[in-house]
Enzyme design. Structure first.
Site, PDB file in Angstrom:
ATOM      1  N   ASN A  41       0.835  -1.219   0.000  1.00 36.46           N
ATOM      2  CA  ASN A  41       0.000   0.000   0.000  1.00 36.46           C
ATOM      3  C   ASN A  41       0.865   1.263   0.000  1.00 36.46           C
ATOM      4  O   ASN A  41       0.355   2.368   0.067  1.00 36.46           O
ATOM      5  CB  ASN A  41      -0.978   0.007   1.183  1.00 36.46           C
ATOM      6  CG  ASN A  41      -0.270   0.105   2.528  1.00 36.46           C
ATOM      7  OD1 ASN A  41       0.964   0.126   2.599  1.00 36.46           O
ATOM      8  ND2 ASN A  41      -1.043   0.173   3.606  1.00 36.46           N
ATOM      9  N   THR A  44       4.898   2.697   3.884  1.00 35.38           N
ATOM     10  CA  THR A  44       6.328   2.928   4.148  1.00 35.38           C
ATOM     11  C   THR A  44       7.203   2.355   3.035  1.00 35.38           C
ATOM     12  O   THR A  44       8.391   2.640   2.990  1.00 35.38           O
ATOM     13  CB  THR A  44       6.759   2.321   5.510  1.00 35.38           C
ATOM     14  OG1 THR A  44       6.458   0.923   5.517  1.00 35.38           O
ATOM     15  CG2 THR A  44       6.062   2.991   6.665  1.00 35.38           C
ATOM     16  N   GLY A  45       6.641   1.563   2.143  1.00 33.01           N
ATOM     17  CA  GLY A  45       7.394   1.080   0.978  1.00 33.01           C
ATOM     18  C   GLY A  45       7.448   2.162  -0.085  1.00 33.01           C
ATOM     19  O   GLY A  45       6.816   3.212   0.052  1.00 33.01           O
ATOM     20  N   LYS A 120      -9.426 -21.144  -0.239  1.00 35.06           N
ATOM     21  CA  LYS A 120      -9.225 -21.078  -1.695  1.00 35.06           C
ATOM     22  C   LYS A 120      -8.016 -21.854  -2.197  1.00 35.06           C
ATOM     23  O   LYS A 120      -7.973 -22.237  -3.350  1.00 35.06           O
ATOM     24  CB  LYS A 120      -9.024 -19.601  -2.118  1.00 35.06           C
ATOM     25  CG  LYS A 120     -10.212 -18.708  -1.874  1.00 35.06           C
ATOM     26  CD  LYS A 120     -11.240 -18.897  -2.981  1.00 35.06           C
ATOM     27  CE  LYS A 120     -12.509 -18.142  -2.637  1.00 35.06           C
ATOM     28  NZ  LYS A 120     -13.623 -18.523  -3.467  1.00 35.06           N
ATOM     29  N   TYR A 160       3.736  -2.872  17.477  1.00 33.76           N
ATOM     30  CA  TYR A 160       4.552  -3.706  16.575  1.00 33.76           C
ATOM     31  C   TYR A 160       4.838  -5.060  17.212  1.00 33.76           C
ATOM     32  O   TYR A 160       4.488  -6.095  16.665  1.00 33.76           O
ATOM     33  CB  TYR A 160       5.851  -2.969  16.270  1.00 33.76           C
ATOM     34  CG  TYR A 160       6.753  -3.660  15.273  1.00 33.76           C
ATOM     35  CD1 TYR A 160       6.421  -3.707  13.930  1.00 33.76           C
ATOM     36  CD2 TYR A 160       7.947  -4.242  15.678  1.00 33.76           C
ATOM     37  CE1 TYR A 160       7.259  -4.332  13.000  1.00 33.76           C
ATOM     38  CE2 TYR A 160       8.792  -4.859  14.759  1.00 33.76           C
ATOM     39  CZ  TYR A 160       8.446  -4.896  13.421  1.00 33.76           C
ATOM     40  OH  TYR A 160       9.277  -5.509  12.512  1.00 33.76           O
TER      41      TYR A 160
END
Ligand code: UDP
Length: 327
Positions: A41, A44-45, A120, A160
């Site tokens: 998303n 932070t990337g 799935k 975290y």
């Protein structure tokens, strides 16, 4: 690399694929013949980390939040052979800035991805990127996988470390009760190119200060320790772990057992340059900052025949070169 053939033609769903570790994993997996669908998303990337992969035919990038069901962002005919769940802020300043996103991606997203497997794609192998932070401020040294840790459940790091611990619980339930092949890697401090210069962790922070001719910010008296693993060593260990048969439900530490104080870390980074060395500036130690950290990697050595190879100075030189080219 051992087990290279395992990844050829495998379809990999890599969450956090635009992150520091994720982007290195994507690169190596593609070189081994895998098809990589990277989902991120971009909280932070960064797309910059995967820009060089965008033209590779077996690479696909999807901007999505992995707390949503994979059916909302994957094509209906795409069933992954392997899911690598690496999405999460990882630096203390960033996960503290995004605490809700951090606890959701490590808990809810782990649950969502595993339920997707159950319903799935039951043969999919699942690796959860956990952390040395599950050991908190450890009272056992070095830290072996059998140690339960010493974590403040409601401290500033808990969004975290407790979320990673819950993520581990979710993996354990799915491995034991639902027969999903989940594996947990506890990653100790890792560094290398494609870290974000502004992410606040000690190595990029000192390098940023070096490049900007500012003093190094030492938190506390600098006698706390960390053990730093170069990213290529980590990636090698992760891929060996995923490829090995018969490790369903296992948890393995990966990190470099060479331990350094923060003062030593500052000295090694100072030694990389010949010009004027940065001064040291002392700041208060953040709350709940672990005093010592060093992985016991005997399990990884035994099960994966893995040991880190890159020397600290060598790895730091590569990292500094990346920042110098990038800045
Ligand atoms: N640290 C420091 N100066 C900085 C950033 C971090 O002295 O500018 C210290 C921090 O207090 C901790 C260690 O370096 O003891 C490693 O911090 P980092 O944020 O890299 O990761 P952690 O291992 O704490 O998750």
């Amino acid at each position: 690399m051992e087990n290279t053939q395992f990844f050829a033609q495998k379809r990999i769903l890599l969450t956090g694929g635009a992150g520091f570790i994720g982007s290195h994993l994507a690169e190596v997996l593609l070189s081994l013949g895998a098809e990589v669908t990277a989902v991120d998303n971009l909280l932070t990337g960064s797309e910059h980390n995967i820009a060089h992969l965008q033209s590779v035919s077996k690479f696909r990038f999807i901007k999505a939040d992995v707390t949503s069901s994979p059916e909302t962002y994957l094509a209906s005919d795409f069933l992954p052979d392997v899911i690598l769940h690496f999405a999460s802020p990882a630096s203390p300043p960033l996960y503290q800035k995004h605490p809700i996103e951090t606890y959701l991606v490590n808990s809810l997203a782990t649950h969502t991805l595993l339920q997707y497997i159950v319903h799935k794609s039951p043969v999919t192998r699942f690796l959860f990127a956990s952390t040395s932070e599950v050991y908190g401020d450890p009272q056992q040294h070095p830290q072996a996988e059998s140690y339960f840790g010493n974590v403040n459940p409601n401290g500033i790091r808990s969004c975290y470390d407790e979320a990673k611990r819950l993520g581990e619980t979710i993996c354990g339930v799915h491995a034991r009760d639902l027969n999903v092949d989940t594996r947990i890697v506890r990653i100790f401090n890792t560094y290398g190119p494609r870290m974000d210069l502004n992410d606040g962790r000690v190595i990029p922070q000192f390098m940023k200060q070096l490049l900007h001719h500012q003093p190094f910010s030492i938190y506390g008296d600098g006698t706390q320790t960390r053990s730093y693993c170069y990213v290529s060593d980590l990636v090698e260990g992760i891929l060996r772990f995923v490829a090995a048969d018969g490790l369903q439900g296992e948890t393995i530490n990966l990190g470099n057992p060479e331990e350094h104080t923060i003062l030593e870390t500052a000295q090694v980074i100072q030694s990389l340059v010949t010009e004027v060395k940065p001064e040291l500036e002392f700041h208060p130690l953040p709350k709940d900052d672990p005093t010592r950290r060093r992985p016991d990697i005997s399990k990884a050595e035994k099960l994966l025949n893995w040991h880190p190879r890159v020397e600290l100075v060598q790895g730091l030189e590569q990292t500094l070169k990346y920042f110098q080219d990038y800045v």
